[in-house]
Design a protein around this motif. Structure first.
Motif, PDB file in Angstrom:
ATOM      1  N   ALA A 189       0.848  -1.203   0.000  1.00 39.62           N
ATOM      2  CA  ALA A 189       0.000   0.000   0.000  1.00 39.62           C
ATOM      3  C   ALA A 189       0.880   1.249   0.000  1.00 39.62           C
ATOM      4  CB  ALA A 189      -0.925  -0.014   1.215  1.00 39.62           C
ATOM      5  N   MET A 190       1.935   1.229   0.820  1.00 40.03           N
ATOM      6  CA  MET A 190       2.830   2.382   0.886  1.00 40.03           C
ATOM      7  C   MET A 190       3.519   2.626  -0.451  1.00 40.03           C
ATOM      8  SD  MET A 190       6.374   2.995   2.469  1.00 40.03           S
ATOM      9  CE  MET A 190       6.817   2.770   0.801  1.00 40.03           C
ATOM     10  N   GLN A 191       3.999   1.558  -1.055  1.00 37.14           N
ATOM     11  CA  GLN A 191       4.701   1.704  -2.338  1.00 37.14           C
ATOM     12  C   GLN A 191       3.795   2.276  -3.421  1.00 37.14           C
ATOM     13  OE1 GLN A 191       7.191  -1.701  -3.581  1.00 37.14           O
ATOM     14  NE2 GLN A 191       7.082  -2.385  -1.466  1.00 37.14           N
ATOM     15  N   LYS A 192       2.505   1.957  -3.313  1.00 36.56           N
ATOM     16  CA  LYS A 192       1.556   2.490  -4.304  1.00 36.56           C
ATOM     17  C   LYS A 192       1.027   3.865  -3.903  1.00 36.56           C
ATOM     18  CE  LYS A 192       0.064  -2.069  -5.828  1.00 36.56           C
ATOM     19  NZ  LYS A 192      -0.872  -3.158  -5.509  1.00 36.56           N
ATOM     20  N   GLY A 193       1.488   4.350  -2.756  1.00 34.84           N
ATOM     21  CA  GLY A 193       1.058   5.678  -2.328  1.00 34.84           C
ATOM     22  C   GLY A 193      -0.344   5.715  -1.766  1.00 34.84           C
ATOM     23  N   VAL A 199       9.064  10.556 -10.556  1.00 35.92           N
ATOM     24  CA  VAL A 199       8.952  11.423  -9.378  1.00 35.92           C
ATOM     25  C   VAL A 199       7.567  11.379  -8.727  1.00 35.92           C
ATOM     26  CG1 VAL A 199       9.058  13.832  -8.595  1.00 35.92           C
ATOM     27  CG2 VAL A 199      10.815  12.947 -10.147  1.00 35.92           C
ATOM     28  N   PRO A 200       6.458  11.459  -9.464  1.00 38.39           N
ATOM     29  CA  PRO A 200       5.154  11.456  -8.773  1.00 38.39           C
ATOM     30  C   PRO A 200       4.943  10.202  -7.931  1.00 38.39           C
ATOM     31  CG  PRO A 200       4.874  12.129 -11.064  1.00 38.39           C
ATOM     32  CD  PRO A 200       6.289  11.645 -10.924  1.00 38.39           C
ATOM     33  N   GLU A 201       5.363   9.053  -8.450  1.00 34.59           N
ATOM     34  CA  GLU A 201       5.177   7.801  -7.709  1.00 34.59           C
ATOM     35  C   GLU A 201       6.011   7.805  -6.423  1.00 34.59           C
ATOM     36  OE1 GLU A 201       5.769   7.923 -10.984  1.00 34.59           O
ATOM     37  OE2 GLU A 201       3.950   7.103 -11.875  1.00 34.59           O
ATOM     38  N   ILE A 240      -1.000  12.006 -11.182  1.00 40.37           N
ATOM     39  CA  ILE A 240      -1.260  10.558 -11.092  1.00 40.37           C
ATOM     40  C   ILE A 240      -2.370  10.216 -10.096  1.00 40.37           C
ATOM     41  CG2 ILE A 240       1.099   9.951 -11.768  1.00 40.37           C
ATOM     42  CD1 ILE A 240       1.534   9.121  -8.780  1.00 40.37           C
ATOM     43  N   ASP A 241      -2.892  11.225  -9.403  1.00 35.45           N
ATOM     44  CA  ASP A 241      -3.911  10.970  -8.394  1.00 35.45           C
ATOM     45  C   ASP A 241      -5.291  10.980  -9.052  1.00 35.45           C
ATOM     46  OD1 ASP A 241      -5.673  10.907  -6.306  1.00 35.45           O
ATOM     47  OD2 ASP A 241      -4.852  12.658  -5.257  1.00 35.45           O
ATOM     48  N   GLU A 242      -5.949   9.822  -9.018  1.00 35.29           N
ATOM     49  CA  GLU A 242      -7.251   9.701  -9.692  1.00 35.29           C
ATOM     50  C   GLU A 242      -8.256  10.742  -9.197  1.00 35.29           C
ATOM     51  OE1 GLU A 242      -8.411   5.667  -9.134  1.00 35.29           O
ATOM     52  OE2 GLU A 242      -6.817   4.885 -10.427  1.00 35.29           O
ATOM     53  N   GLU A 243      -8.119  11.117  -7.934  1.00 36.11           N
ATOM     54  CA  GLU A 243      -9.076  12.088  -7.377  1.00 36.11           C
ATOM     55  C   GLU A 243      -8.827  13.505  -7.882  1.00 36.11           C
ATOM     56  OE1 GLU A 243      -9.187  11.762  -3.132  1.00 36.11           O
ATOM     57  OE2 GLU A 243      -9.654   9.620  -3.208  1.00 36.11           O
ATOM     58  N   GLN A 244      -7.631  13.751  -8.426  1.00 42.66           N
ATOM     59  CA  GLN A 244      -7.308  15.113  -8.884  1.00 42.66           C
ATOM     60  C   GLN A 244      -7.222  15.226 -10.409  1.00 42.66           C
ATOM     61  OE1 GLN A 244      -4.257  17.276  -6.466  1.00 42.66           O
ATOM     62  NE2 GLN A 244      -3.850  15.257  -5.608  1.00 42.66           N
ATOM     63  N   SER A 249       6.069   9.568 -16.030  1.00 40.97           N
ATOM     64  CA  SER A 249       6.192   8.482 -17.004  1.00 40.97           C
ATOM     65  C   SER A 249       5.668   8.913 -18.380  1.00 40.97           C
ATOM     66  CB  SER A 249       5.403   7.264 -16.520  1.00 40.97           C
ATOM     67  OG  SER A 249       4.022   7.523 -16.627  1.00 40.97           O
ATOM     68  N   PRO A 250       6.104   8.246 -19.431  1.00 44.14           N
ATOM     69  CA  PRO A 250       5.534   8.537 -20.752  1.00 44.14           C
ATOM     70  C   PRO A 250       4.020   8.343 -20.782  1.00 44.14           C
ATOM     71  CG  PRO A 250       7.529   7.210 -20.975  1.00 44.14           C
ATOM     72  CD  PRO A 250       7.206   7.283 -19.498  1.00 44.14           C
TER      73      PRO A 250
END
Lengths: 210, 325
Positions: A10-14, A59-61, B144-148, B194-195
């Motif tokens: 869960a942590m790794q997936k944020g 970076v986002p991940e 990448i946040d589905e909620e945003q 990511s691409p």
């Protein structure tokens, strides 16, 4: 899959909300706070660091994973204190005087926290003396300096000189990084370690403080 | 036949024969002070010189910037939003009807009366504009946040509409034939995201701008710092006309990229540093550099370390060589 693996995944997936739900559950099941920290959160963040270093994630991940980890460590903090668990060392980190860039510095901080190191983040535009005083005040064995500009990178040399003048040069390691920095520059200014990216920096810091 | 620099550049972008390798000096970049975006970002380019000490301050969305004269760039002082879901409620888009487009043109009439290709730049394209609103970390996560993501899509769509309208006005009022949009997608070591994230979150809006730019007969330049070689195929597919990028050692090896993609894509090339600032001594080196790039379909600019005399010689020799060929 064990609950520790669930927390780690869960942590790794944020998934911070999942981490928040699973940690109390693990504690109720009798898993120690230190075990959750070591085997779920830090192990998971180490995996994130490896995947980032190998360009499998971006970076986002890393950011969402780091936020989920922070959520977890905040939950565990009172239990860890109660059990007398100490961080794996302390480090000060900052972007040097004249430089306002903080993206790389923040990534390094997150990666080092992911190694269980307590980070004192001085922010950006940090005077050389502030690095040294903070290291003295907080009993840090590691000073991490970031510079993005060719016009500010030489301030790192001033940090090294300040450490000498303060008489702590042999008590601290000075790590440096940033776009214009390389090993040759590190050798020239007399810093201890240069790393090219955040994941490698965290691994080096963990080794230095081990 | 004698082309003007503008004609030469347009032929270049239309894949027609050129007389010489186009150079940055063939472009008249127009970024007037009336658009406070250019003051905030420290890049006013117009008829009257603009004082550097006035750079920084609010941009056209009200985001505050501070200018660093040493690095010759600006950074946001603070961010107006903590959460991108607030953008529709709190962000005021610039109203392009508020600007005196004709007045700006008259004030810069001599500057725009040129045989060079008039062009302009939009700083803070899509991801960078998102960063300016919520900060880097929140912006990266929002992608990448589905909620945003839905809020980001709405914002980018509105930005695309703004940029197309802005470019159209520069084309109609000032004859601009080229636009460059800044949007940093890379870091020192690779892509920021990511691409797949680029494809899903950014590409549709860049594509919309490119299609509109091409419909006006203009060319589109993508600016992105960092190592973004992974996105070159996407740039080709989108119809990006050129990308300059950074040539820093292993960071985007331009010669290798030209070898791989040069038949499909027009790279901008920063000419390498010279071994001396002495003009006479450097002339053979300059000639060799110019001759190296002359057969390739690239445009060039001198490294900032070239002296004015070396720049002038590079430009003169580029044209001389082109006309000989």
């Amino acid at each position: 899959m064990s609950i520790l693996q669930d927390i780690s995944q869960a942590m790794q997936k944020g998934k911070a909300k999942q981490v928040k739900q699973l940690i109390p559950q693990a504690l109720e099941e009798g898993v120690s706070a230190n075990q959750i920290l070591e085997e779920a959160l830090l192990a998971g963040m180490s995996e994130v660091g490896k995947r980032f270093r190998d360009n499998e994630i971006f970076v986002p991940e890393v950011l969402v994973a780091a936020r989920a980890m922070n959520m977890g460590t905040e939950l565990l903090k009172p239990y860890l204190q109660q059990a007398g668990v100490e961080p794996k060392g302390k480090a000060v980190i900052g972007t040097v005087k004249g430089d306002l860039h903080d993206i790389g510095k923040n990534l390094v901080r997150m990666m080092m926290e992911g190694k269980g190191i307590e980070m004192i983040d001085l922010g950006v535009d940090v005077e050389p003396q502030t690095f040294i005083q903070s290291a003295i005040d907080n009993d840090c064995k590691l000073i991490c300096c970031s510079a993005l500009l060719t016009t500010t990178m030489n301030v790192i040399g001033d940090v090294v000189e300040c450490a000498k003048q303060a008489g702590i040069r042999d008590k601290v390691k000075i790590m440096i990084g940033g776009a214009p920095i390389n090993q040759q520059f590190c050798d020239t200014v007399g810093a201890d370690v240069y790393t090219p990216d955040a994941a490698t920096a965290a691994e080096a810091a963990a080794s230095l403080l081990a | 036949m004698m082309y003007t620099p503008k004609e030469n550049f347009i032929h270049f972008y239309h894949n027609d024969p050129v007389e010489w390798t186009p150079m940055a000096d063939d472009i008249c970049m127009f970024q007037p002070e009336e658009i406070n975006l250019y003051i905030a970002r420290g890049f006013v380019l117009q008829q009257e010189p603009f004082p550097v000490e006035k750079y920084g301050g609010p941009d056209w969305f009200g985001v505050e910037w501070t200018y660093d004269p040493v690095s010759r760039g600006s950074m946001e002082v603070s961010h107006p939003l903590s959460d991108i879901s607030e953008w529709e409620e709190k962000i005021v888009f610039p109203n392009l009807d508020d600007y005196d487009w004709e007045g700006i043109g008259k004030k810069n009439a001599a500057y725009l009366n040129t045989d060079k290709m008039v062009a302009t730049t939009i700083f803070s394209g899509f991801f960078e504009r998102l960063i300016s609103f919520v900060g880097f970390e929140n912006a990266a996560i929002a992608l990448i946040d589905e909620e945003q993501q839905e809020d980001v899509h709405k914002l980018f769509s509105r930005l695309a509409d703004l940029y197309i309208d802005y470019i159209r006005r520069f084309h109609e009022h000032y004859g601009a034939m080229h636009v460059c949009i800044h949007d940093d997608w890379g870091t020192q070591r690779g892509l920021t995201f990511s691409p797949d994230v680029h494809t899903e979150m950014i590409r549709p809006y860049i594509q919309r701008v490119i299609d509109a730019v091409h419909a006006m007969g203009m060319s589109y330049e993508q600016h992105s710092c960092g190592k973004v070689v992974q996105l070159i195929p996407a740039m080709i597919e989108m119809g990006v006309d050129t990308w300059l990028g950074q040539d820093l050692g292993d960071l985007n090896n331009k010669d290798a990229l030209i070898a791989e993609y040069g038949d499909q894509f027009k790279f901008g090339v920063t000419l390498p540093k010279l071994s001396t600032t002495d003009l006479e001594a450097s002339k053979p080196e300059i000639r060799a550099i110019v001759e190296k790039y002359a057969p390739k379909r690239v445009w060039t600019r001198c490294d900032r370390t070239y002296t004015p005399e070396q720049k002038a010689y590079t430009y003169a020799y580029t044209r001389e060589l082109g006309r000989k060929r």
